[in-house]
Design a protein around this motif. Structure first.
Motif, PDB file in Angstrom:
ATOM      1  N   PRO B  59      38.393  33.507  36.790  1.00 27.43           N
ATOM      2  CA  PRO B  59      37.169  33.358  37.590  1.00 27.43           C
ATOM      3  C   PRO B  59      36.698  34.663  38.212  1.00 27.43           C
ATOM      4  CG  PRO B  59      39.037  32.339  38.685  1.00 27.43           C
ATOM      5  CD  PRO B  59      39.499  32.716  37.326  1.00 27.43           C
ATOM      6  N   PHE B  60      37.594  35.603  38.356  1.00 31.11           N
ATOM      7  CA  PHE B  60      37.157  36.850  38.971  1.00 31.11           C
ATOM      8  C   PHE B  60      36.547  37.796  37.960  1.00 31.11           C
ATOM      9  CE2 PHE B  60      38.453  36.062  43.160  1.00 31.11           C
ATOM     10  CZ  PHE B  60      39.617  35.318  43.107  1.00 31.11           C
ATOM     11  N   ARG B  61      36.887  37.608  36.684  1.00 31.21           N
ATOM     12  CA  ARG B  61      36.330  38.529  35.699  1.00 31.21           C
ATOM     13  C   ARG B  61      35.016  38.040  35.125  1.00 31.21           C
ATOM     14  NH1 ARG B  61      41.174  41.221  32.139  1.00 31.21           N
ATOM     15  NH2 ARG B  61      42.427  41.841  33.929  1.00 31.21           N
ATOM     16  N   PHE B  66      28.042  33.852  41.630  1.00 30.30           N
ATOM     17  CA  PHE B  66      27.625  32.657  42.364  1.00 30.30           C
ATOM     18  C   PHE B  66      26.731  33.112  43.496  1.00 30.30           C
ATOM     19  CE2 PHE B  66      30.822  29.821  40.563  1.00 30.30           C
ATOM     20  CZ  PHE B  66      31.741  30.721  40.096  1.00 30.30           C
TER      21      PHE B  66
END
Lengths: 395, 70
Positions: B59-61, B66
Motif C-alpha cells: 500500500p505504500f508503494r 488517497f
C-alpha cells in the motif's frame, strides 16, 4: 523509597549495651535508635554469615564472573558469519521515502505502529502526541501532554488507546474514540508512577497491562484499570533507556537496556533477572527481539549494533563499520529477521544483513538524528522519527 | 557502619545473581546460529522487504494517492 538516616552525636545510654557512651543516633523512617559505635561495629560483623567478610564475598563474585566467561566461551564453536555463508545473498534493496509525516513542532522522540498496519502514534519534545493515518498522512488525533520531552509512546493492541510519558515520570493512557470532537485530555488515566523520567513503555498482550522503563533504574509492570504496580524489576545500576517484550509465542520475558551498558533479560512473573549481557562499550539506546524470540539486537552510543542469542547466552554478531562514528539510537528487524534497520545520530539509516553481518544499504533523507524506528506489523514498510520534526515511511 | 552493611548486601545480591546466571542451560553457537538461519529462510517469502512484492500489493508503494478534494 530510600530509608532516610540522619546522624547526630549525643552522649547517653546505648540501646543495646546500656552503657554511657557517645552515641550515633539513627533515625530509621523517623524512629530514633541510639547505639554506641562499638555496638554498631559488632552488629555490622554479625550481618555477615560466619566465615564471610566483604573481601571473601568480593573474591567469590570475581571467581563467579570468570566462571561465567568460561562457560560462555565453551559454546563459541563457530561464528554466525561462517554459518551464514550458506545463506542466499540478498537482492538489491530499493527503498525510499514513500510518505513524510509533517506536523510536529519539535523533535520527534518516539513512535509506534497500530496493529491495523496503518495508524501510527508519535510523540515529540514539545509535549504533543499525534495519531496519524500512514496511508493518507492525515492526523487523526492530537493530544498535548502537560509535560515536555515525551520520550515514550505506545499503541494498545486493540487500537483503542495510546500510552505516553516522559519528564512527568508517569505513563498516562488515553482512550481513543471515533468521535472527532472528543477532548482526549479529559479522559486521561495516569497508570505508572516512577521517581525519574519515563524512557519506554509498551502494552503487554492486552490493553490491561503496561510495562514501563524509567530513568530511576527500574522497570515495572502495571495494571491499567487500577494503576496498581504488579511487578517491579531491579538490577540496572543506571537509567533504563529501552525495553522490548518477547513475541507472544515465546513466553513471558522482556529485555531492557540501560546507561550501565548492560542488557538484561527478565521474567515477567517472578521479577527475576534471568540473563545479562554487558559487551557494549556505551549506553544501550534500543533493544529489539528477533521475530522468533530466541535473540535480540541492541543499538548503542558506541556506534555499533549487536545481536545476542538467548539460548547460546552470548553476543553472536556485531554490526559496525569504521566509517560509522555516531551512536545508533534505534533498531528494528524486518518480518523474517533477515534485515536489521538501524537509525543513527549522523542522520542516516543503515540496513544490515543480520546473518552475514554486512551492510546492505544506507538510507538518507532525514535532516537530523533518527531517534526512533519501527517496522510495520505486516512488514511492508518501516517508519522513522527524527529530530528534524518529521516522520518518514520507507518501503 | 551502615555503609559497610549496604556494601555487603549489594555484593551478596551480585553473588546470588551470578550464581543463577552461571547455572543456566546454554546451547552451542553453531546450533543457535543454524536455528536463526532456518527461521530467516522459512519466513523470507512472507517478508515484503526482503522479497519485494508488486507495487499493487504494497500500500505504500502504490502510485495512486488517497486525496479528498474538499
Amino acid at each position: 523509597m530510600c530509608d532516610q538516616t540522619f546522624l547526630a552525636i549525643t552522649f547517653g545510654p546505648c540501646d543495646s549495651c546500656s552503657e554511657n557512651r557517645p552515641l550515633m543516633n539513627l533515625y530509621i523512617k523517623t524512629e530514633p535508635i541510639n547505639y554506641c559505635s562499638l555496638c554498631m561495629e559488632i552488629m555490622a560483623c554479625q550481618g555477615l554469615a560466619s566465615g564471610e567478610t566483604l573481601k571473601s564475598l568480593k573474591a567469590e563474585s570475581e571467581t563467579l564472573r570468570k566462571k561465567l566467561e568460561e562457560e560462555r566461551k565453551k559454546l563459541h564453536d563457530v561464528e554466525l558469519e561462517k554459518v551464514a555463508e550458506k545463506a542466499e545473498a540478498l537482492g538489491e534493496l530499493n527503498m525510499k521515502t514513500r510518505r513524510t509525516l509533517k506536523g510536529h513542532g519539535n523533535k520527534v522522540l518516539c513512535m509506534d505502529w497500530c496493529k491495523d498496519k496503518r495508524r501510527i502514534v508519535s510523540s515529540s519534545q514539545d509535549g504533543k502526541v499525534i495519531v496519524w493515518d500512514a496511508f493518507t498522512t492525515n492526523k487523526e488525533h492530537a493530544v498535548t501532554m502537560p509535560t515536555t520531552w515525551v520520550m515514550a509512546c505506545a499503541y494498545a493492541p486493540s487500537g483503542c488507546a495510546i500510552a505516553c510519558g516522559g519528564l512527568d515520570n508517569k505513563c498516562s493512557v488515553y482512550p481513543l474514540s471515533l468521535d472527532k470532537d472528543e477532548n482526549l485530555a479529559a479522559k486521561k488515566k495516569s497508570v505508572a508512577m516512577h521517581t525519574n523520567y519515563l524512557s519506554g513503555c509498551t502494552f503487554t498482550n492486552s490493553d490491561m497491562q503496561i510495562l514501563t522503563s524509567s530513568g530511576d533504574g527500574t522497570s515495572a509492570l502495571w495494571d491499567v484499570e487500577s494503576g496498581q504496580l504488579l511487578q517491579s524489576f531491579h538490577g540496572h545500576s543506571a537509567d533504563v533507556l529501552t525495553l522490548d517484550l518477547a513475541p507472544s509465542e515465546t513466553g513471558n520475558t522482556f529485555v531492557s537496556g540501560g546507561s550501565d551498558k548492560k542488557a538484561n533479560v527478565w521474567d515477567l512473573r517472578s521479577g527475576q533477572n534471568v540473563q545479562s549481557f554487558d559487551t557494549h562499550d556505551s549506553d544501550i539506546n534500543c533493544v529489539k527481539y528477533y521475530p522468533s524470540g530466541d535473540a535480540f539486537a541492541s543499538a548503542s552510543d558506541d556506534s555499533t549494533c549487536r545481536l545476542f542469542d538467548l539460548r547460546a547466552d552470548r553476543e553472536v554478531s556485531i554490526y559496525s563499520k569504521d566509517s560509522i562514528m555516531f551512536g545508533a539510537a534505534s533498531v528494528d528487524f524486518s518480518l523474517s529477521g533477515r534485515l536489521l534497520f538501524a537509525g543513527y545520530n549522523d542522520y542516516t539509516i543503515n540496513v544490515w544483513d543480520v546473518l552475514k553481518g554486512t551492510r546492505v544499504a544506507i538510507l538518507f533523507g532525514h535532516e537530523n538524528r533518527v531517534s526512533s524506528l519501527r517496522v510495520s506489523p505486516d512488514g511492508t514498510a518501516f517508519c522513522s522519527g527524527s529530530w528534524d520534526n518529521t516522520l518518514r515511511i520507507w518501503a | 557502619m551502615s555503609n559497610n552493611m549496604a556494601k555487603i548486601t549489594d555484593i551478596r545480591k551480585t553473588v546470588e545473581q551470578l550464581k543463577l546466571e552461571v547455572n543456566i542451560e546454554r546451547m552451542m553457537v553453531s546450533k543457535a546460529a543454524a536455528d536463526l538461519m532456518a527461521f530467516c529462510e522459512a519466513h523470507a517469502k512472507e517478508d515484503p522487504l526482503v522479497i519485494p512484492v508488486s507495487s499493487s500489493e504494497n500500500p505504500f508503494r502504490e502510485k495512486k494517492f488517497f486525496c479528498a478534494i474538499l
